[in-house]
Design an enzyme around this catalytic site. Structure first.
Site, short mmCIF file in Angstrom:
data_model
loop_
_atom_site.label_atom_id
_atom_site.label_comp_id
_atom_site.label_asym_id
_atom_site.label_seq_id
_atom_site.Cartn_x
_atom_site.Cartn_y
_atom_site.Cartn_z
N HIS A 519 8.03 -22.46 -35.33
CA HIS A 519 7.15 -21.44 -34.74
C HIS A 519 7.84 -20.76 -33.55
CE1 HIS A 519 3.36 -19.39 -34.41
NE2 HIS A 519 3.35 -19.61 -33.10
N LYS A 520 8.51 -21.52 -32.75
CA LYS A 520 9.32 -21.02 -31.65
C LYS A 520 10.49 -21.97 -31.45
CE LYS A 520 5.41 -19.19 -28.93
NZ LYS A 520 4.72 -19.23 -27.61
N ASP A 530 -0.51 -19.97 -37.72
CA ASP A 530 -0.44 -18.67 -37.06
C ASP A 530 0.78 -17.87 -37.51
OD1 ASP A 530 -1.47 -20.91 -35.64
OD2 ASP A 530 -1.61 -19.78 -33.79
N GLY A 603 -8.04 -18.33 -39.35
CA GLY A 603 -8.29 -16.89 -39.45
C GLY A 603 -7.01 -16.11 -39.67
N SER A 727 -1.38 -29.93 -24.93
CA SER A 727 -2.31 -30.07 -26.05
C SER A 727 -1.98 -31.29 -26.90
CB SER A 727 -2.26 -28.82 -26.93
OG SER A 727 -2.95 -29.01 -28.15
#
Length: 759
Positions: A519-520, A530, A603, A727
């Site tokens: 992701h990064k 995402d 989403g 997190s």
């Protein structure tokens, strides 16, 4: 920004009368680009009563809609007439969180009270002192019984290490005890006949004329937000003019500074000059600083035995005349009108309190405090869309676009939560582009183009200050979608070259051993849902636009990898992310998946599937598999849609938990994905009801207008991360993450849904 934050400019055509409200929702906006902690917000009680008829001072509650928590409040009777004048409360504003939303509603149960951070009283047992304190600092002034030994209207400082009250304890122990530090702080400041830390006098141009000790006192408010009291002084004569003073002092919890309002009476009733001072101690090491621009004077003094103490006074720069130095004081001189309050601030900070380590930190605090008192928090009252209907002739999509463009007339200012080449800005502009496709408007195209040209240079390169390829953030790829659309629209090859730069990033993107995009760079071995919307939806669009099918295959490969590792077989939903190395913070030790099913991650994924299918050739061999993924996901999603509101929860599969809450960005994303899928023939028509119900729920529960008719959306979660440092990716993390108002992740999703539903 050239506009005032939240001074929204547009009108819907008329300003409607306020309908009867059961609650008051308002936005508090910080115009400064800086952190403001324990910021005290003042609301006029008469205005609140007019907006919420029947509200009683002891029968309401205030909730922070960013956190979902109740807020401690104080009713202030400022003129002591027995009627409330202000509602006070405090909030923190982060550098990237300048907007806070609150809801005030009536209740039959008196709210709980908080105490212990403020205290003040008359101290007759110690020769009529008046002493006061908060959780950081303490002060005292001298009363009539002390005049036989010392005449002084200066302000004394007591330093504190502890948040609890110490005044009674120290006085009970006697003078000798509080002049040494026993772990709570001490009194080592010497006032004498000086101004101490913020005492005042009348300035005649050469000399300072000061009062005697205070004659009487009056307590007005005791907290929990603000302590207020008054001190009265006997008249004194200056060159034939008789002067008297009433000094009102307010100290807020969490602050270092007192707000002091002095009202002078003069027999001549002519304008006078007053001065507030800071004492000089010749035997202490000292450094003086001042700012004419922001209106403050500070003296930082240190003693080897007790540490260093900063004392400062702040005055409105418009009232400031000059700075002066006397034998005993440094002075800040200002203009005053008899019988009218002149306001200034005086306070102190100790380097052993835990708040200031050195002079530079103190002076930075003083400067920021001075800016804050001169730039108050702005309040905008809102009305629910369920009470104030939108104009029938205007679509929801148009209202959103108009509101955002009027709020940010210069697209370079997008948006209040973070300017730049960001996925949030790209997401909104993508929605704006779709709106102009439906409702052609050259203003929208110019707006989009102006934003792109801010970040893409004349050679078609993304400017290096905004985009850093070597960070390998998939989020940075998302805004390439709008660049690609504008290339197709205008033929400007700069936009295509910018997209090629993003494709180059994906060619070099670090990968898992199976080939999945990290992701990064800073999140090694992690794939997030995402990222499918950020990067792979773009790749499918790019592949179709430039006829490079190898990128289509790569995007589908990424989708298949993430689904294989994050699918929850029990719910049919997908976990937020997956770590190939199974980190010990949040990864399942067997599967590597994160523990939470986060709404917005789902989403993004649902939108990526739908938008990706739009770009995919009808005969592509992988198309049936993507349709199957979309079909199964949609079937699972609707089982978790709240039947009452039509919305989805922040943690999608835990709607039965009282700590969970409806999240607006994912609800709008699901509404769009379901509606688009029906219209494109990917899903049966029955899903359109779910999309409509979600959109109606958003409008009923989370859409508001201000008095100028501009659009606001509440309840959008600020962020969701799997960063080890902040997190654990679990339920507790997600439901305790703050929400925002008018966050583009929610606003743009709402725009997409409104367009797809023809609303």
């Amino acid at each position: 920004m050239k506009y005032t934050l939240l001074a929204w400019l547009g009108l819907i055509g008329q300003i409607w009368a306020h309908p009867a409200e059961k609650e008051i929702v308002f936005v508090a906006a910080n115009p400064l680009k800086s952190v403001r902690s324990f910021e005290t917000i003042e609301l006029d009680w008469k205005e609140l009563s007019a907006r919420l008829p029947g509200v009683q001072p002891d029968r309401f509650f205030l909730k922070d809609l960013n956190t979902g928590k109740l807020v401690v409040t104080q009713i202030l009777d400022a003129d002591a007439d027995g009627r409330p004048d202000q509602l006070l409360f405090q909030s923190d504003f982060g550098k990237d969180d300048p907007l806070k939303t609150f809801r005030l509603a009536m209740t039959s149960t008196p709210p709980g009270r908080s105490s212990g951070r403020l205290y003040g009283r008359f101290v007759p047992e110690r020769k009529d002192d008046f002493a006061w304190e908060n959780d950081r600092i303490a002060f005292r002034m001298y009363g009539p019984a002390l005049e036989a030994e010392m005449i002084s209207s200066g302000i004394d400082v007591w330093t504190k290490r502890v948040p609890y009250p110490i005044i009674d304890k120290w006085y009970a122990a006697g003078d000798a005890s509080y002049h040494r530090d026993s772990g709570e702080g001490l009194d080592f400041y010497n006032v004498g006949s000086s101004r101490g830390c913020g005492g005042t006098g009348i300035w005649d141009g050469q000399s300072l004329h000061v009062s005697r000790n205070f004659k009487s006192y009056r307590c007005i408010a005791g907290g929990p937000i603000r302590l207020v009291f008054e001190l009265r002084y006997d008249p004194w004569t200056i060159a034939g003019d008789t002067i008297s003073e009433v000094k009102r002092i307010s100290l807020d919890a969490g602050h270092q500074f007192n707000r002091i309002e002095s009202i002078y009476q003069s027999t001549r009733s002519l304008p006078i000059s007053f001065a507030a001072g800071v004492a000089k101690h010749p035997d202490w090491q000292a450094a003086v600083a001042f700012s004419r621009e922001h209106g403050w004077l500070s003296r930082w003094e240190s003693r080897d035995d007790f540490g260093a103490l900063g004392c400062a006074v702040i005055l409105d720069p418009n009232a400031l005349v000059d700075f002066y130095e006397q034998d005993m004081n440094h002075l800040i001189v200002g203009k005053a009108t008899p019988a009218q309050a002149v306001r200034y601030y005086a306070g102190a900070g100790w380097d052993r309190s835990g708040y200031f380590n050195h002079r530079e930190e103190w002076e930075a605090y003083v400067d920021l405090y001075a800016q804050a008192v001169q730039t108050p928090i702005q309040i905008t009252y809102l009305t629910s869309a369920s009470l104030r209907q939108k104009p029938k002739a205007e679509s929801w999509a148009h209202i959103v676009a108009r509101s955002i463009i009027q709020t940010y007339p210069n697209p370079a200012d997008l948006d209040v939560y973070g300017k730049g080449w960001t996925y949030t800005n790209g997401f909104f502009l993508h929605g704006l582009y779709r709106l102009q496709q439906k409702e052609p408007n050259q203003e929208y195209l110019r707006y989009i183009q102006k934003w792109l040209d801010r970040y893409i240079d004349h050679d078609g390169r993304l400017i290096s200050s905004e985009y850093k390829m070597d960070e390998y953030k998939l989020d940075d790829v998302e805004a390439g979608k709008i660049a690609l659309l504008m290339y197709q629209r205008t033929g400007d090859t700069r936009y295509r070259r910018a997209c090629e730069q993003l494709v180059e990033q994906l060619q070099k993107q670090p990968r898992t051993t199976e080939g999945g995009y990290w992701h990064k760079l800073v999140y090694p071995w992690q794939m997030w849902l995402d990222g499918i919307y950020m990067a792979d939806a773009f790749l499918l669009q790019y592949a179709a636009a430039v006829q490079q099918p190898n990128w289509t295959d790569e995007a589908i490969r990424q989708i298949k990898l993430i689904t294989a590792h994050t699918l929850d077989g029990k719910t049919g939903l997908y976990y937020h992310g997956w770590d190939e190395k199974k980190n010990p913070v949040w990864a399942d030790p067997l599967t590597g998946a994160s523990p939470g099913i986060w709404g917005r991650a789902l989403g993004w994924f649902a939108m990526a599937l739908v938008d990706g299918l739009d770009e995919l050739d009808a005969h592509h061999p992988q198309r049936p598999q993507l349709l199957q993924i979309l079909s199964k996901l949609s079937a699972a999603l609707v089982t978790y849609q709240d039947p009452e509101t039509g919305l989805w929860y922040q943690v999608v599969d835990r709607g039965d938990h009282t700590a969970n809450w409806h999240e607006t960005s994912c609800s709008a994303m699901f509404s769009y994905a379901l509606a688009r899928s029906v219209h494109q023939g990917y899903l049966p028509k029955k899903y359109l009801k779910n999309a409509e119900k979600a959109f109606q729920g958003l409008c009923r529960h989370h859409v508001y207008f201000d008095e100028q008719g501009l659009f606001y959306l509440t309840g959008t979660v600020k962020v969701g991360t799997l960063n080890f440092a902040s997190s654990q990716g679990d339920f507790e993390y997600y439901v305790n993450t703050d929400r925002r108002i008018n966050d583009f992740k929610g606003v743009a999703a709402f725009l997409f849904a409104a367009l797809e539903l023809n609303r």
